[in-house]
Design an enzyme around this catalytic site. Structure first.
Site, mmCIF file in Angstrom:
data_model
loop_
_atom_site.group_PDB
_atom_site.id
_atom_site.type_symbol
_atom_site.label_atom_id
_atom_site.label_comp_id
_atom_site.label_asym_id
_atom_site.label_seq_id
_atom_site.Cartn_x
_atom_site.Cartn_y
_atom_site.Cartn_z
ATOM 1 N N TYR A 47 19.073 50.006 25.035
ATOM 2 C CA TYR A 47 20.034 51.088 25.257
ATOM 3 C C TYR A 47 20.112 51.896 23.975
ATOM 4 O O TYR A 47 20.197 51.335 22.879
ATOM 5 C CB TYR A 47 21.409 50.518 25.594
ATOM 6 C CG TYR A 47 22.455 51.606 25.735
ATOM 7 C CD1 TYR A 47 22.737 52.175 26.975
ATOM 8 C CD2 TYR A 47 23.136 52.092 24.620
ATOM 9 C CE1 TYR A 47 23.663 53.195 27.104
ATOM 10 C CE2 TYR A 47 24.066 53.111 24.742
ATOM 11 C CZ TYR A 47 24.329 53.652 25.982
ATOM 12 O OH TYR A 47 25.245 54.671 26.107
ATOM 13 N N GLU A 95 21.735 60.132 26.161
ATOM 14 C CA GLU A 95 21.653 58.694 26.405
ATOM 15 C C GLU A 95 20.300 58.341 27.009
ATOM 16 O O GLU A 95 19.849 59.002 27.945
ATOM 17 C CB GLU A 95 22.768 58.289 27.367
ATOM 18 C CG GLU A 95 22.795 56.801 27.673
ATOM 19 C CD GLU A 95 23.824 56.484 28.751
ATOM 20 O OE1 GLU A 95 24.878 55.936 28.410
ATOM 21 O OE2 GLU A 95 23.573 56.784 29.932
#
Ligand code: GDP
Ligand code: MN
Length: 385
Positions: free
Chosen positions: A108, A196
Site C-alpha cells: 500500500y 493512492e
C-alpha cells in the site's frame, strides 16, 4: 474532485510510474476487442468512483476474449455496491481492460493531506491489497507514516527509509525510491488531495507496478487546471449534488430522514451532532454559506425536498450577514413552489429575527420556530414521531 482509475493511471504513467498495459471500454464488444489485444488473459475492472470493487465483484481475471465479453455484459449498467458507495451503489459505465499480471507481493502506498499537521503525509504498508482497512484497524504498527516538510520537500533518503521498511532490497528498492519521489511530484503538481496506489505490486518477474490507482484533486485548485472539469464523469455523481454545485452549495447526501439547511460548515457539523444526540438521523449535510441570498436559500430548500428520503426539515441559520426575514422569505417561496407539506423546524438568530419568525408562522406552512439548537432538534423529533 474524483477521477477514474484509468485516468489516474494515465497521470501516474506520465510521471514515470509503471502501470499495466490497458484500455478503457464503453461496450462489451470493446471489452472483447481489448481482451484480444492483451492476448486473451486479462483483468476486467469496473470503473466507478469508489474502492472496494474487488470484493464486490467488480474486478475479475478472465482467460479468453469471449469470457471477457460475457463479464463485460454482466457488468455494464450494473450498480456495484461496495463499503464506499452507500446502499444504492454506483452504476458501471466504463470498464478498464488490463493485461493480467503475476503478482509476487502487494503493498500500500499513498500521499494524502493530513489536516492535523497541515502537511502531505506519506503512508505505506507491506500489507497492501484489499484488506488495508483491516490492517490499519487491527495492526496499525504495520502502517508507516511520514509527514512531509513542505520546505525541504520529500528527500530521497526519506523515500529510501520507506522502501526499506517495506522490506524491499537491491534494484527494486531503488525503483521504489524513484517511484515514491515521482508520486510526490505528481501530488504537488496536480494539486491532489490524495494519490493512492493499492496495491503497488512486485511482479513475479521482479518489477514494480501500480495495479490500482486513485487520485482525488483538491477542489480549491481546480481553477489552475483547465483540463480537470472535462475529466469528470457526471454519471458517478448524485444529481442533487451536481445541482447544488451549480449554486455553490456544499451538499452531501446522508442516509437519514431529516433534511438540514445550515449556514457555515462548523454550524452544520454541530447541527448533525445535536440531531443525532436527540435520536434523529440527518438526511444530508447542506451548507448554504455565509452570504447566502434569498434565491440561494430557496434553491437549497428545493434540493433538500427533492430527496425522497426527507420526511422533515431542520433549518439552523445564524443570521450574521444574512437577515432572518430574508431567509424566511426564501423558505416560504421554495416551500410554496414545491407544495411542501412536511414538518419544518426553523431555528434562527440574528438581525430581524422576530420579523422572520412572524413571516414563517403566518405562512400557513407546517412550521415551528425553535429558541435554540436543542429545542429545535427536540421539536423535529417530536413532529416526525
Ligand atoms: P479495489 O478492490 O477497488 O481496490 O480494486 P483493485 O484494483 O485493487 O483490485 C482488487 C484486487 O484484485 C487487487 O488487490 C489484486 O489482488 C487483484 N488484481 C487486480 N489486477 C490483477 C492482476 O492483473 N493479476 C492478479 N493476479 N490480480 C489482480
Ligand atoms: Mn485497490
Amino acid at each position: 474532485m474524483n477521477i477514474h482509475e484509468y485516468q489516474a493511471k494515465e497521470i501516474l504513467n506520465a510521471y514515470g510510474i509503471p502501470v499495466p498495459r490497458g484500455r478503457v471500454a464503453l461496450t462489451s464488444d470493446q471489452v472483447e476487442r481489448a481482451s484480444k489485444e492483451m492476448g486473451g488473459r486479462c483483468v476486467i475492472k469496473a470503473q466507478i468512483y469508489a474502492g472496494g470493487r474487488g470484493k464486490a465483484g467488480g474486478v475479475k481475471l478472465v482467460h479468453h476474449p469471449e469470457q471477457a465479453q460475457e463479464f463485460g455484459k454482466e457488468l455494464f449498467g450494473k450498480r456495484l455496491v461496495t463499503p464506499q458507495t452507500g446502499p444504492e451503489g454506483l452504476k458501471v459505465r466504463r470498464i478498464l481492460v488490463e493485461e493480467a499480471v503475476e503478482i509476487a507481493r502487494e503493498f500500500y502506498l499513498s500521499i494524502t493531506l493530513d489536516r492535523e499537521s497541515s502537511r502531505y503525509c506519506l503512508i505505506a504498508s507491506a500489507e497492501g491489497g484489499v484488506d488495508i482497512e483491516e490492517v490499519a484497524r487491527k495492526s496499525p504498527d504495520k502502517i508507516h507514516m511520514l509527514a512531509i516538510d513542505p520546505y525541504t520537500a520529500l528527500r530521497p533518503y526519506q523515500a529510501r527509509k520507506v522502501a526499506l521498511a517495506l522490506g524491499l532490497t537491491g534494484s527494486v528498492c531503488e525503483d521504489c525510491v524513484e517511484l515514491i519521489l515521482n508520486l510526490y511530484r505528481c501530488c504537488l503538481e496536480k494539486d491532489c488531495q490524495l494519490v493512492e496506489i493499492n496495491p503497488l505490486v512486485v511482479t513475479r518477474a521482479g518489477w514494480l507496478l501500480a495495479m490500482d490507482a486513485k487520485i482525488t484533486f483538491d477542489d480549491n485548485a481546480v481553477f489552475r487546471h483547465r483540463e480537470y472539469p472535462d475529466m469528470m464523469d457526471y454519471s458517478q455523481l448524485d444529481p442533487l449534488e451536481i445541482n447544488a454545485s451549480k449554486y455553490d452549495l456544499a451538499y452531501i447526501k446522508l442516509q437519514g430522514n431529516v433534511g438540514c439547511m445550515v449556514n457555515g460548515a462548523g454550524l452544520a457539523m454541530a447541527t448533525l451532532d445535536v440531531l443525532k444526540e436527540f435520536g434523529a438521523e440527518p438526511a444530508n449535510f447542506l451548507d448554504v454559506g455565509g452570504g447566502a441570498t434569498r434565491e440561494k436559500v430557496a434553491e437549497a430548500f428545493k434540493i433538500i425536498l427533492e430527496d425522497c428520503d426527507v420526511k422533515g426539515v431542520f433549518v439552523n441559520i445564524f443570521g450574521g450577514i444574512m437577515r432572518c426575514d430574508i431567509i424566511a422569505q426564501g423558505i416560504i417561496e421554495a416551500a410554496a413552489e414545491v407544495k411542501c407539506l412536511l414538518p419544518i423546524v426553523v431555528r434562527m438568530d440574528g438581525s430581524k429575527v422576530e420579523e422572520g419568525k412572524k413571516l414563517l408562522l403566518d405562512s400557513g406552512l407546517n412550521v415551528q420556530c425553535a429558541d435554540n439548537l436543542g429545542d429545535g432538534a427536540e421539536r423535529i423529533v417530536r413532529m416526525l414521531g
